[in-house]
Design a protein around this motif. Structure first.
Motif, PDB file in Angstrom:
ATOM      1  N   VAL A 198       0.833  -1.209   0.000  1.00 28.95           N
ATOM      2  CA  VAL A 198       0.000   0.000   0.000  1.00 28.95           C
ATOM      3  C   VAL A 198       0.864   1.254   0.000  1.00 28.95           C
ATOM      4  O   VAL A 198       0.589   2.225  -0.719  1.00 28.95           O
ATOM      5  N   LEU A 199       1.930   1.254   0.786  1.00 29.54           N
ATOM      6  CA  LEU A 199       2.822   2.413   0.839  1.00 29.54           C
ATOM      7  C   LEU A 199       3.477   2.663  -0.511  1.00 29.54           C
ATOM      8  O   LEU A 199       3.591   3.818  -0.952  1.00 29.54           O
ATOM      9  N   ALA A 200       3.911   1.612  -1.198  1.00 29.79           N
ATOM     10  CA  ALA A 200       4.561   1.772  -2.501  1.00 29.79           C
ATOM     11  C   ALA A 200       3.615   2.404  -3.514  1.00 29.79           C
ATOM     12  O   ALA A 200       3.993   3.324  -4.258  1.00 29.79           O
ATOM     13  N   PHE A 201       2.367   1.937  -3.559  1.00 27.34           N
ATOM     14  CA  PHE A 201       1.406   2.510  -4.504  1.00 27.34           C
ATOM     15  C   PHE A 201       1.081   3.956  -4.147  1.00 27.34           C
ATOM     16  O   PHE A 201       0.929   4.803  -5.040  1.00 27.34           O
ATOM     17  N   ASN A 202       0.972   4.280  -2.875  1.00 29.96           N
ATOM     18  CA  ASN A 202       0.677   5.662  -2.478  1.00 29.96           C
ATOM     19  C   ASN A 202       1.827   6.599  -2.821  1.00 29.96           C
ATOM     20  O   ASN A 202       1.603   7.730  -3.279  1.00 29.96           O
ATOM     21  N   LEU A 203       3.055   6.151  -2.612  1.00 27.18           N
ATOM     22  CA  LEU A 203       4.214   6.987  -2.951  1.00 27.18           C
ATOM     23  C   LEU A 203       4.299   7.229  -4.455  1.00 27.18           C
ATOM     24  O   LEU A 203       4.562   8.348  -4.901  1.00 27.18           O
ATOM     25  N   LEU A 204       4.059   6.183  -5.241  1.00 21.74           N
ATOM     26  CA  LEU A 204       4.071   6.361  -6.691  1.00 21.74           C
ATOM     27  C   LEU A 204       2.937   7.265  -7.135  1.00 21.74           C
ATOM     28  O   LEU A 204       3.128   8.114  -8.019  1.00 21.74           O
TER      29      LEU A 204
END
Length: 331
Positions: free
Chosen positions: A312-318
């Motif tokens: 979830v963090l990776a998608f939000n950062l992208l």
């Protein structure tokens, strides 16, 4: 004889055309909006890091099941029958050279294998549900924003009804009604996956529909739309040839932010027991199984929890990086 007049700074900088003609000039190359956005995105190392993690997750979901152990194989010899937890490892996790993330309490199934198979389920449901939401929301949002009037009123009120719908309760009820009996040519977990994609995707379209409608309201008064109308272009051509290409940026940004929401929703349904049928691996179901034995084997909850958190963090950062790159005025 008079002294030569000293040249001023402006005269020294001025050069005759004959001199300038011999200077090789470098051609100026234009950049598209996509190239400019990519240059901005490359400077955002955090967003690029999120993108790299997403690519690795996709590779793990596609290739991982062919490289890891069978997630349904039991290793009872690694479990302490007295305390119902792995015998060895930090926090009684069972970590070893053969089981890099340990084994499950009670069953002794390999945790790494179940995380990899769970990634396939979570990403598949999230991606397909997002595609469904974006497709419906884009078509209805652009239609409402362009035509306005009673068309806009009907679609907007429909959005309000969907937004007020108790989605979680409906998902639980629908899965309970469908059950495990074959339906729509599907059965078992294939049926469960289809139901999850339908529920998550079909009832989440109003969020992106509102965004696309608002963008279309501002774009429909632009000069290129008036030019297309003056040349006799039909509404269908204007919608999908003139307006839609200018909506790619918000669609792309919102899609990257909608995927982690869908991952969390799928995990929540599996946690409540209305997601993927066990023993098929699912991150939410793994968390549900870890709750009663958390005090005796906390590692069993940490692993799937970290998998959900990192994804979830990776998608939000992208998604945040794409938003800043495609629309720097939004900073």
């Amino acid at each position: 004889m008079t002294a030569p007049i000293e040249a001023t700074g402006a005269q020294q900088e001025a050069q005759p055309d004959a001199v300038l003609a011999g200077v090789e000039s470098k051609a100026i190359q234009g950049r598209s909006l996509g190239q400019i956005a990519w240059l901005r995105l490359k400077r955002d190392k955090v967003a690029l890091g999120g993108g790299v993690v997403i690519i690795l997750l996709i590779l793990i979901a596609v290739v991982g099941p062919f490289l890891v152990q069978d997630p349904l194989t039991y290793h009872q010899n690694l479990v302490d029958p007295t305390f119902n937890r792995p015998k060895d490892g930090i926090w009684h996790s069972g970590i070893s050279g053969d089981h890099l993330l340990g084994v499950e309490p009670g069953t002794g199934r390999d945790m790494l294998s179940r995380i990899v198979y769970g990634a396939r389920i979570s990403l598949l449901v999230a991606f397909l549900a997002t595609v469904l939401s974006v497709a419906i929301g884009t078509v209805l949002g652009i239609t409402a924003g362009y035509f306005g009037g009673w068309v806009d009123t009907v679609i907007s009120r429909t959005m309000d009804v969907f937004l007020a719908f108790p989605l979680l309760l409906f998902a639980i009820a629908l899965v309970g009604v469908v059950g495990t009996s074959p339906a729509f040519g599907l059965e078992g977990n294939n049926l469960r996956i289809g139901v999850l994609i339908f529920v998550i995707g079909f009832f989440n379209w109003p969020y992106i529909g509102r965004i696309i409608r608002g963008q279309t309201l501002s774009l429909r008064e632009r000069e290129f739309v008036d030019a297309a109308r003056s040349m006799g272009a039909k509404p269908g051509y204007i919608l999908f040839k003139e307006l839609l290409p200018n909506l790619v940026a918000p669609i792309l940004v919102y899609s990257t932010l909608l995927i982690p929401t869908n991952i969390l929703f799928e995990a929540a349904l599996s946690f409540l027991g209305v997601g993927i049928n066990p023993p098929t691996a699912s991150w939410g179901h793994m968390l549900s199984e870890a709750v009663p034995i958390y005090s005796a084997a906390p590692w069993f909850m940490v692993v799937p929890g970290m998998a959900i958190f990192i994804t979830v963090l990776a998608f939000n950062l992208l998604g945040d990086g794409l938003r800043d790159a495609l629309d720097p005025r939004a900073k």
